[in-house]
Design an enzyme around this catalytic site. Structure first.
Site, PDB file in Angstrom:
ATOM      1  N   ASN A 267     -12.528   1.712  10.572  1.00 49.98           N
ATOM      2  CA  ASN A 267     -12.720   3.016  11.233  1.00 49.98           C
ATOM      3  C   ASN A 267     -13.642   3.971  10.472  1.00 49.98           C
ATOM      4  O   ASN A 267     -13.660   5.168  10.755  1.00 49.98           O
ATOM      5  CB  ASN A 267     -11.365   3.680  11.489  1.00 49.98           C
TER       6      ASN A 267
ATOM      7  N   ASP B 297     -13.056  -2.318   6.336  1.00 48.03           N
ATOM      8  CA  ASP B 297     -12.742  -1.013   6.920  1.00 48.03           C
ATOM      9  C   ASP B 297     -13.107  -1.021   8.402  1.00 48.03           C
ATOM     10  O   ASP B 297     -14.255  -1.292   8.745  1.00 48.03           O
ATOM     11  CB  ASP B 297     -13.539   0.059   6.162  1.00 48.03           C
TER      12      ASP B 297
ATOM     13  N   ASP C  76     -13.603   5.235   7.466  1.00 49.55           N
ATOM     14  CA  ASP C  76     -13.147   6.205   6.455  1.00 49.55           C
ATOM     15  C   ASP C  76     -13.354   5.683   5.034  1.00 49.55           C
ATOM     16  O   ASP C  76     -12.969   6.330   4.065  1.00 49.55           O
ATOM     17  CB  ASP C  76     -11.687   6.608   6.688  1.00 49.55           C
TER      18      ASP C  76
ATOM     19  N   GLU D 294       5.492 -12.619 -10.013  1.00 49.48           N
ATOM     20  CA  GLU D 294       4.437 -12.244 -10.945  1.00 49.48           C
ATOM     21  C   GLU D 294       5.121 -12.103 -12.293  1.00 49.48           C
ATOM     22  O   GLU D 294       6.002 -11.264 -12.465  1.00 49.48           O
ATOM     23  CB  GLU D 294       3.772 -10.930 -10.546  1.00 49.48           C
TER      24      GLU D 294
ATOM     25  N   ASP E  84       6.258  -8.356  -7.603  1.00 55.94           N
ATOM     26  CA  ASP E  84       5.575  -7.620  -8.661  1.00 55.94           C
ATOM     27  C   ASP E  84       6.435  -7.526  -9.927  1.00 55.94           C
ATOM     28  O   ASP E  84       7.593  -7.100  -9.859  1.00 55.94           O
ATOM     29  CB  ASP E  84       5.272  -6.208  -8.128  1.00 55.94           C
TER      30      ASP E  84
HETATM   31  C1  NOJ Z   1       1.239  -5.777 -11.248  1.00 61.83           C
HETATM   32  C2  NOJ Z   1       0.271  -5.486 -10.152  1.00 61.83           C
HETATM   33  O1  NOJ Z   1      -0.416  -6.654  -9.829  1.00 61.83           O
HETATM   34  C3  NOJ Z   1      -0.636  -4.377 -10.648  1.00 61.83           C
HETATM   35  O2  NOJ Z   1      -1.733  -4.171  -9.809  1.00 61.83           O
HETATM   36  C4  NOJ Z   1       0.204  -3.155 -10.805  1.00 61.83           C
HETATM   37  O3  NOJ Z   1      -0.570  -2.130 -11.405  1.00 61.83           O
HETATM   38  C5  NOJ Z   1       1.438  -3.394 -11.672  1.00 61.83           C
HETATM   39  N1  NOJ Z   1       2.073  -4.645 -11.417  1.00 61.83           N
HETATM   40  C6  NOJ Z   1       2.452  -2.301 -11.469  1.00 61.83           C
HETATM   41  O4  NOJ Z   1       3.055  -2.439 -10.208  1.00 61.83           O
HETATM   42 CA    CA Z   2     -10.202   2.440   7.232  1.00 61.87          CA
END
Ligand code: NOJ
Ligand code: CA
Length: 552
Positions: free
Chosen positions: A24, A22, A26, A254, A200
């Site tokens: 800044n 981080d 927050d 993935e 993904d």
């Molecule tokens: C796989 C991702 O790595 C995970 O973090 C996510 O919750 C699901 N796909 C849905 O996008």
């Molecule tokens: Ca930040």
């Protein structure tokens, strides 16, 4: 010498921006924070960074719900910050791979806002809408994050499909314009200079025709059904032709739901689909649904060998045992007690960096970070935990204690606690209040401690990466497990032309004397995490010791 695509020689470091650094105060990691710690990454010798989603998002699932694919999440910074990150990496010879989250978008994405507005909106069919059945959802799919995978929408009295959260509606890839939009947004980032994408849940993009109910057997492994839609390979080949090939971009799928045996369908280069996939059998070896269960090294070795064979001559694999969806590598695969943490984290690293596959290092593993000591359910942030709570505890199917027992082993939040930079307050991650608590062991487990100690986990990673760079045999050499039946020793050779290396690891706390099989004689030691040297055919290893040896 054979010419290989760059990504086969790559070593990738994954950054989960929310938890990296981080800048800044927050309490939320951001792009400027990554830039400020870039030399920690570069110092390892990796040449590629994979950045988890940095796009505009309402954060129902920490950025895996994208509202605008061309904008940067406000909490993380601006597009200019992104460009500076890209340039700073490039200066250090590091490529950037970004996440592509296009099985679903956020329900706040303009496409979905339009789609849900009326039955005859031109974007209606960009998502998967159906009438209900007998007053309930269209079929019996379950969402990964609890409840039905269908959400009823008042406006039109229809239901939309969401494999993940209610706020993550699935896109309808049957519609050509949807695919064109995806190709276009990929070009947007490639034109900026990113090297490619981690995609993904990409095998889920093709839905089953007519979406029939699943059998009880199929319901136990829905991912398998969802990853075998009839058009998935056609869509990927189209994407390859339209975008990946022209840009020479890397594509890392993935691949939840894809079996080891089906892996070649995605990664055989002759099919022109993806460069490699994350196949999940190894990283989920401990899992039975949401529960953890015991596993053995022999099972692990058997799967590992099968995966190597499946990738074969024309395919390529990934070598990873953790990411932002998994527990900490040393807690799950090694031994995170103070006595064994460093040695075991090093030995797991030895495994990851010596496969015939592209290695992936998840942030924090290189400093030996461990699971978080979760004591109560309200300490979790993850939407997955909330879903489990609803589906299992609130329904009385299990108790809070039982759920906690498993979450302590396998929750995704273990990987998401902030990176521990120093022994300062909140591990030096933020000057404010972190969005997720920092592991209290940051007083001893932190980046400052490991970078100044030559025998640390960090420097072992660095040496392994260097060894991989300097020895092509460790990247491309054929893999052969030379003792698959041994219960605690994992030993294999890597062979390229007339060069052979032997990797020997003790995956236990007990010392072991291991004899190399006939025909293998150790002639030199490339690396050993206990500083030992070896010769002949008898290898003595203390607990969690590992070495890479030259053999004749
Ligand atoms: C796989 C991702 O790595 C995970 O973090 C996510 O919750 C699901 N796909 C849905 O996008
Ligand atoms: Ca930040």
């Amino acid at each position: 010498m054979a010419v290989h695509p760059w990504w086969k020689n790559a070593v990738v470091y994954q950054v989960y921006p929310r938890s990296f650094m981080d800048s800044n105060g927050d309490g939320i990691g951001d792009i400027n924070g990554i830039i400020s710690r870039i030399d920690h990454i570069a110092g390892l010798g990796v040449d590629t960074v994979w950045l988890s989603p940095h796009f505009d998002s309402p954060n129902a699932d920490n950025g895996y719900d994208v509202r605008d694919y061309r904008r940067v999440m406000a909490e993380f910074g601006t597009l200019e910050d992104f460009d500076r990150l890209l340039a700073a990496l490039k200066e250090r010879g590091i490529r950037l791979v970004i996440d592509l989250v296009v099985n679903h978008s956020s329900d706040e994405h303009a496409w979905f806002v339009e789609s849900r507005s009326s039955l005859d909106n031109p974007k209606r069919d960009w998502y998967v809408w159906r009438d209900g059945k007998n007053g309930g959802p269209p079929n019996n799919y379950r969402s990964f994050f609890g409840g039905s995978a269908w959400e009823h929408d008042e406006t039109t009295d229809q239901w939309y499909l969401h494999y993940f959260a209610v706020k993550q509606p699935d896109l309808n890839w049957e519609v050509e314009e949807v695919r064109k939009e995806v190709h276009d947004l990929m070009r947007f980032w490639l034109d900026k200079g990113v090297a490619g994408f981690r995609m993904d849940v990409i095998p889920f993009i093709s839905k089953q025709p007519d979406l029939p109910d699943l059998t009880p057997e199929q319901l136990r492994n829905q991912g398998r059904v969802w990853a075998t839609g009839p058009r998935v390979h056609e869509f990927l080949q189209e994407m390859n032709r339209e975008v990946l090939a022209p840009y020479d971009a890397v594509a890392i799928g993935e691949a939840a739901g894809v079996t080891i045996e089906d892996t070649p369908l995605f990664v055989d280069s002759r099919r022109r689909e993806l460069s490699m996939i994350f196949q999940f059998d190894l990283v989920r070896i401990d899992r039975h649904g949401w529960k953890s269960r015991p596993w053995t090294l022999r099972q692990f070795k058997e799967m590992n060998a099968r995966l190597d064979t499946a990738c074969g001559e024309h395919g390529w694999g990934t070598s990873f045992l953790s990411n932002h969806d998994s527990p900490r590598i040393v807690s799950m695969f090694g031994n995170d007690s103070s006595e064994w943490r460093t040695y075991s984290a090093q030995t797991i690293a030895t495994y990851i960096l010596t496969q015939r596959a592209t290695p992936f290092v998840y942030q924090g593993d290189e400093i030996g970070m461990t699971n978080f000591p979760f004591a109560s359910i309200d300490q979790f942030d993850d939407i997955e935990v909330k879903g489990l709570w609803k589906d299992f505890v609130l329904t009385g199917k299990t108790t809070e204690e039982e759920l906690m027992t498993h979450l302590r082993l396998n929750s995704r939040d273990h990987a998401r606690t902030p990176v521990q930079w120093s022994n300062a307050a909140h591990g030096g991650f933020t000057t404010g209040t972190p969005w997720l608590a920092v592991n209290p062991n940051h007083d001893t487990v932190n980046a400052e401690a490991v970078t100044s100690d030559p025998h640390s986990v960090y420097h072992w990673y660095r040496r392994l990466i260097e060894a991989r760079r300097n020895n092509e045999v460790l990247v491309h050499g054929a893999f052969a497990d030379v003792d698959p039946g041994h219960e605690t020793v994992f030993a294999y050779t890597r062979t390229l032309d007339d060069e052979k290396m032997l990797v020997v690891m003790n995956w236990s706390t007990d010392p072991v004397v291991w004899r190399a099989p006939d025909g293998l004689t150790v002639t030199g030691t490339l690396l050993d995490n206990a500083g030992a040297t070896h010769a002949g055919d008898v290898i003595r290893l203390r607990g969690w010791q590992s070495c890479i040896l030259r053999v004749s």
